[in-house]
Design a protein around this motif. Structure first.
Motif, PDB file in Angstrom:
ATOM      1  N   GLY A 172      30.841  45.787  38.492  1.00  0.00           N
ATOM      2  CA  GLY A 172      29.863  44.849  39.016  1.00  0.00           C
ATOM      3  C   GLY A 172      30.161  44.453  40.438  1.00  0.00           C
ATOM      4  O   GLY A 172      30.664  45.248  41.234  1.00  0.00           O
ATOM      5  N   VAL A 173      29.880  43.183  40.740  1.00  0.00           N
ATOM      6  CA  VAL A 173      29.972  42.724  42.129  1.00  0.00           C
ATOM      7  C   VAL A 173      30.471  41.287  42.175  1.00  0.00           C
ATOM      8  O   VAL A 173      30.123  40.464  41.332  1.00  0.00           O
ATOM      9  CB  VAL A 173      28.596  42.866  42.837  1.00  0.00           C
ATOM     10  CG1 VAL A 173      27.523  42.090  42.132  1.00  0.00           C
ATOM     11  CG2 VAL A 173      28.656  42.484  44.290  1.00  0.00           C
ATOM     12  N   LEU A 174      31.308  41.005  43.174  1.00  0.00           N
ATOM     13  CA  LEU A 174      31.769  39.650  43.458  1.00  0.00           C
ATOM     14  C   LEU A 174      31.335  39.327  44.873  1.00  0.00           C
ATOM     15  O   LEU A 174      31.520  40.154  45.783  1.00  0.00           O
ATOM     16  CB  LEU A 174      33.292  39.563  43.332  1.00  0.00           C
ATOM     17  CG  LEU A 174      33.905  38.185  43.543  1.00  0.00           C
ATOM     18  CD1 LEU A 174      35.135  38.023  42.653  1.00  0.00           C
ATOM     19  CD2 LEU A 174      34.283  37.932  44.993  1.00  0.00           C
ATOM     20  N   GLU A 175      30.751  38.150  45.057  1.00  0.00           N
ATOM     21  CA  GLU A 175      30.337  37.752  46.410  1.00  0.00           C
ATOM     22  C   GLU A 175      31.153  36.569  46.876  1.00  0.00           C
ATOM     23  O   GLU A 175      31.528  35.700  46.084  1.00  0.00           O
ATOM     24  CB  GLU A 175      28.829  37.475  46.460  1.00  0.00           C
ATOM     25  CG  GLU A 175      28.352  36.234  45.754  1.00  0.00           C
ATOM     26  CD  GLU A 175      28.417  34.985  46.606  1.00  0.00           C
ATOM     27  OE1 GLU A 175      28.227  35.040  47.827  1.00  0.00           O
ATOM     28  OE2 GLU A 175      28.674  33.922  46.036  1.00  0.00           O
ATOM     29  N   HIS A 176      31.473  36.599  48.176  1.00  0.00           N
ATOM     30  CA  HIS A 176      32.205  35.504  48.813  1.00  0.00           C
ATOM     31  C   HIS A 176      31.792  35.499  50.275  1.00  0.00           C
ATOM     32  O   HIS A 176      31.411  36.539  50.820  1.00  0.00           O
ATOM     33  CB  HIS A 176      33.719  35.722  48.679  1.00  0.00           C
ATOM     34  CG  HIS A 176      34.418  34.609  47.988  1.00  0.00           C
ATOM     35  ND1 HIS A 176      35.503  33.974  48.532  1.00  0.00           N
ATOM     36  CD2 HIS A 176      34.191  34.009  46.805  1.00  0.00           C
ATOM     37  CE1 HIS A 176      35.930  33.026  47.698  1.00  0.00           C
ATOM     38  NE2 HIS A 176      35.127  33.036  46.640  1.00  0.00           N
ATOM     39  N   PRO A 177      31.862  34.353  50.924  1.00  0.00           N
ATOM     40  CA  PRO A 177      31.407  34.293  52.321  1.00  0.00           C
ATOM     41  C   PRO A 177      32.306  35.089  53.264  1.00  0.00           C
ATOM     42  O   PRO A 177      33.510  35.208  53.043  1.00  0.00           O
ATOM     43  CB  PRO A 177      31.475  32.795  52.647  1.00  0.00           C
ATOM     44  CG  PRO A 177      32.425  32.223  51.663  1.00  0.00           C
ATOM     45  CD  PRO A 177      32.342  33.068  50.433  1.00  0.00           C
ATOM     46  N   VAL A 178      31.674  35.644  54.292  1.00  0.00           N
ATOM     47  CA  VAL A 178      32.461  36.211  55.381  1.00  0.00           C
ATOM     48  C   VAL A 178      33.265  35.035  55.938  1.00  0.00           C
ATOM     49  O   VAL A 178      32.762  33.936  56.091  1.00  0.00           O
ATOM     50  CB  VAL A 178      31.537  36.835  56.453  1.00  0.00           C
ATOM     51  CG1 VAL A 178      32.303  37.134  57.735  1.00  0.00           C
ATOM     52  CG2 VAL A 178      30.875  38.082  55.902  1.00  0.00           C
ATOM     53  N   GLY A 179      34.511  35.255  56.186  1.00  0.00           N
ATOM     54  CA  GLY A 179      35.396  34.162  56.597  1.00  0.00           C
ATOM     55  C   GLY A 179      36.310  33.738  55.464  1.00  0.00           C
ATOM     56  O   GLY A 179      37.299  33.049  55.685  1.00  0.00           O
ATOM     57  N   SER A 180      36.007  34.174  54.247  1.00  0.00           N
ATOM     58  CA  SER A 180      36.867  33.889  53.106  1.00  0.00           C
ATOM     59  C   SER A 180      38.168  34.659  53.267  1.00  0.00           C
ATOM     60  O   SER A 180      38.172  35.817  53.687  1.00  0.00           O
ATOM     61  CB  SER A 180      36.173  34.309  51.808  1.00  0.00           C
ATOM     62  OG  SER A 180      37.088  34.264  50.725  1.00  0.00           O
ATOM     63  N   THR A 181      39.263  34.036  52.899  1.00  0.00           N
ATOM     64  CA  THR A 181      40.565  34.697  52.956  1.00  0.00           C
ATOM     65  C   THR A 181      40.943  35.323  51.609  1.00  0.00           C
ATOM     66  O   THR A 181      42.022  35.898  51.481  1.00  0.00           O
ATOM     67  CB  THR A 181      41.652  33.700  53.387  1.00  0.00           C
ATOM     68  OG1 THR A 181      41.660  32.596  52.469  1.00  0.00           O
ATOM     69  CG2 THR A 181      41.409  33.199  54.804  1.00  0.00           C
TER      70      THR A 181
END
Length: 164
Positions: free
Chosen positions: A76-85
Motif C-alpha cells: 500500500g501507501v504511507l503519506e507524510h509531509p515533505v519536510g518530515s524526518t
C-alpha cells in the motif's frame, strides 16, 4: 478489493468510499494485522517542519514506525509531509519516495507530500497541476489536515493495486 485506511479520523473522507475498513482512534490502527493493503496516515506533527512546537501525546511519534511496518507487510501507501524526518530516520532514501502536491487533487494549499509505496507504482495518468489559493500556515488545523476526496481515491486505488 478492500483497503484498510489506518490512522484516520472516523468522519474522514475515507468513510465515503466503499470497500474501506477504517481504523480510527476507536478501532485503533495499532491492532491492524491484515489481510488488506493499507493507506496509512500516521500523525506527522512530531516529524514535520514545526515539530519543535508540536505537543504530541505519549506514544504518538512511534505510530509512524508502526505504520511503516504495516505498509511494508501488507503493501500500500504511507503519506507524510515533505519536510518530515520520518523516512530519513527510518533509513528510507528519498529515491524510494514519490513527491506530490495535494493541490493537484483539490487541496486549497500546495501541501507537498511524500508517498512511500510498497507493491504498487505511481499512476500513469496524473491530474493537471493545481493552483494553490493559500498556504497551509493560513489554514485552520482541520482544513490543513483534510484529505481531498480525489487524493484519497487515488491513494485507495494505489493500495488496492498493491502486489504482495
Amino acid at each position: 478489493m478492500t483497503v484498510a485506511a489506518l490512522y484516520v479520523q472516523q468522519k474522514s473522507v475515507y468513510s465515503s468510499f466503499p470497500n474501506v475498513e477504517l481504523y480510527d482512534l476507536a478501532r485503533d490502527a495499532r491492532t491492524y494485522g491484515g489481510p488488506w493493503p493499507v493507506v496509512a496516515h500516521p500523525p506527522c506533527r512530531s516529524w514535520g517542519k514545526f515539530k519543535a512546537w508540536a505537543k504530541p501525546v505519549e506514544g504518538e511519534r512511534e505510530l509512524a514506525f508502526l505504520a511503516l511496518e504495516q505498509v511494508q507487510r501488507f503493501g500500500g501507501v504511507l503519506e507524510h509531509p515533505v519536510g518530515s524526518t520520518l523516512f530519513a530516520e527510518a533509513g528510507i532514501s528519498a529515491s524510494k519516495l514519490w513527491r506530490v502536491n495535494q493541490c493537484d487533487w483539490g487541496h486549497r494549499a500546495l501541501k507537498p507530500t511524500w508517498l512511500y509505496l510498497v507493491g504498487c507504482n505511481p499512476p500513469a495518468d496524473l491530474p493537471q497541476p493545481g493552483v494553490p489559493v493559500t498556504t497551509v500556515e493560513r489554514m485552520c488545523r482541520q482544513e490543513r489536515e483534510r484529505t481531498p476526496p480525489a487524493f484519497a481515491g487515488m491513494l485507495l486505488a494505489l493500495a488496492a493495486s498493491a502486489r504482495r
